[in-house]
Design an enzyme around this catalytic site. Structure first.
Site, short mmCIF file in Angstrom:
data_model
loop_
_atom_site.label_atom_id
_atom_site.label_comp_id
_atom_site.label_asym_id
_atom_site.label_seq_id
_atom_site.Cartn_x
_atom_site.Cartn_y
_atom_site.Cartn_z
N ASP A 82 0.95 -1.20 0.16
CA ASP A 82 0.02 0.03 -0.15
C ASP A 82 1.00 1.32 -0.06
O ASP A 82 1.79 1.44 0.77
CB ASP A 82 -0.86 -0.11 1.24
CG ASP A 82 -1.87 1.17 1.24
OD1 ASP A 82 -2.23 1.67 0.35
OD2 ASP A 82 -2.24 1.56 2.48
N HIS A 83 0.51 2.17 -0.94
CA HIS A 83 1.22 3.55 -0.89
C HIS A 83 2.79 3.54 -1.11
O HIS A 83 3.63 3.89 -0.30
CB HIS A 83 0.88 4.37 0.33
CG HIS A 83 -0.47 4.92 0.39
ND1 HIS A 83 -0.71 6.12 -0.60
CD2 HIS A 83 -1.63 4.62 1.20
CE1 HIS A 83 -2.01 6.12 -0.36
NE2 HIS A 83 -2.76 5.48 0.62
N ASP A 104 2.32 5.29 -5.36
CA ASP A 104 1.59 6.57 -5.18
C ASP A 104 2.54 7.57 -5.55
O ASP A 104 3.20 8.15 -4.79
CB ASP A 104 1.12 6.50 -3.62
CG ASP A 104 0.57 7.78 -3.35
OD1 ASP A 104 0.11 8.45 -4.59
OD2 ASP A 104 0.06 7.77 -2.32
N GLU A 134 -2.64 6.01 -8.18
CA GLU A 134 -3.51 6.87 -7.64
C GLU A 134 -3.31 8.34 -8.58
O GLU A 134 -2.26 8.90 -8.76
CB GLU A 134 -3.12 7.12 -6.49
CG GLU A 134 -4.09 8.32 -5.58
CD GLU A 134 -3.79 8.49 -4.26
OE1 GLU A 134 -4.08 9.42 -3.72
OE2 GLU A 134 -3.37 7.38 -3.59
N HIS A 182 -7.24 10.78 4.51
CA HIS A 182 -6.47 10.01 5.13
C HIS A 182 -6.69 10.47 6.91
O HIS A 182 -6.45 11.42 7.11
CB HIS A 182 -5.07 10.04 4.70
CG HIS A 182 -4.85 9.33 3.73
ND1 HIS A 182 -5.23 7.97 3.47
CD2 HIS A 182 -4.19 9.65 2.21
CE1 HIS A 182 -4.56 7.66 2.07
NE2 HIS A 182 -4.49 8.61 1.48
N GLY A 211 -8.50 6.59 2.67
CA GLY A 211 -9.13 7.48 3.75
C GLY A 211 -10.51 6.93 4.08
O GLY A 211 -11.33 7.97 4.06
N ASN A 232 -9.98 1.01 1.40
CA ASN A 232 -8.88 0.89 2.39
C ASN A 232 -9.40 1.64 3.74
O ASN A 232 -9.85 2.75 3.94
CB ASN A 232 -7.49 1.84 1.78
CG ASN A 232 -6.83 1.31 0.87
OD1 ASN A 232 -7.57 0.36 0.03
ND2 ASN A 232 -5.62 1.48 0.45
#
Length: 286
Positions: A82-83, A104, A134, A182, A211, A232
């Site tokens: 993730d990210h 990201d 993203e 977020h 978020g 998420n």
């Protein structure tokens, strides 16, 4: 059940209008709780670790734990970075055996975002893995300087950018900005469902909500109705588990050991996420 990638769970979610929960972990107990929730709800799940959490758990340790759980789960489990904020990190995760990664580059110029994401997509597809990108900037509420909730639309993903991003990268899933933030909300968000629906109609890939902590049941379901297929959720779960653990420890009158804490964390994570899985509509979709 073998480990799966995003396409193997999100395509059905998009077709049948539900969302798959994507939950972060920073330790083995939390990861076990996530998988336990998915198994009890008979739901596919995305087990993910964020690059920002590497100070607490390394990519290598996180990957080994998640891959072990996924390979032994009773439901489909996506092991997802993730990210990821660096191409090299995404490649490392894919080489380790992650079935999916997110790059990201959303805060960078769109051409740089496209070029970097395309490189990761090409690499991932060669190893039967998937990529989430993203487009549009997600605001963060850290508690130390609240974002301007009245002007979140300044960063909304545009339909034109979403189409360009998809067509230029061949990405498998796309995280978009339509008003979520977020962190833990301190004001009611202003979600632009009209923009979300327009993006969903303009691009064929599943859309991702970041978020998602602290939204109402109605907001979750309306997001799904308008095109979200991966949600998420982490911050509120983390907050709830910590406070549940405090209550548990304060009420204990006998001796408490570390394994008691581990088992309680698993149970708290599981119960928090089972509710969300039901709201997202992914129960009994495994």
């Amino acid at each position: 059940m073998t480990m799966v990638n995003l396409n193997e769970v999100l395509r059905d979610a998009k077709k049948n209008r539900y969302a798959v929960g994507a939950f972060n972990y920073t330790d083995f107990s939390t990861a076990r709780g996530i998988v336990a929730a998915a198994e009890e709800e008979n739901a596919p799940v995305v087990l993910q670790v964020a690059e920002s959490h590497f100070p607490y758990i390394s990519l290598e340790q996180a990957g080994k734990e998640a891959i072990y759980l996924a390979q032994n789960a009773k439901v489909p489990v996506v092991v997802h970075l993730d990210h990821g904020v660096d191409i090299k990190t995404a490649i490392r995760a894919l080489n380790m055996g992650f079935s999916s990664v997110m790059l990201d580059f959303s805060t960078k110029p769109i051409e740089e975002n496209i070029e970097a994401t395309r490189k990761v997509v090409e690499y991932a597809h060669d190893v039967n893995a998937t990529v989430e990108g993203e487009i549009g900037v997600m605001t963060t509420d850290t508690g130390e300087g609240k974002p301007d909730y009245n002007h979140l639309d300044d960063n909304y993903t545009t339909v034109a950018d979403a189409k360009k991003f998809y067509e230029s990268t061949n990405v498998d899933a796309m995280a978009v900005s339509f008003g979520t933030v977020h962190g833990v909300y301190r004001e009611k968000p202003n979600l632009n469902f009209k923009r979300l629906k327009e993006i969903s109609e303009a691009v064929p890939v599943p859309l991702v909500m970041h978020g998602a902590s602290g939204l109402s049941t109605e907001e979750y379901r309306k997001s799904v109705e308008n095109g979200i297929t991966k949600i998420n959720y982490y911050s509120v779960m983390s907050f709830n588990v910590v406070n549940g653990l405090k209550k548990y420890l304060n009420e204990r009158t006998d001796q408490t050991f570390l394994y008691d804490v581990d088992m309680k964390i698993i149970d708290l994570v599981k119960n928090d996420l089972k509710e969300k899985i039901s709201i997202f509509g992914s129960e009994n979709k495994a």
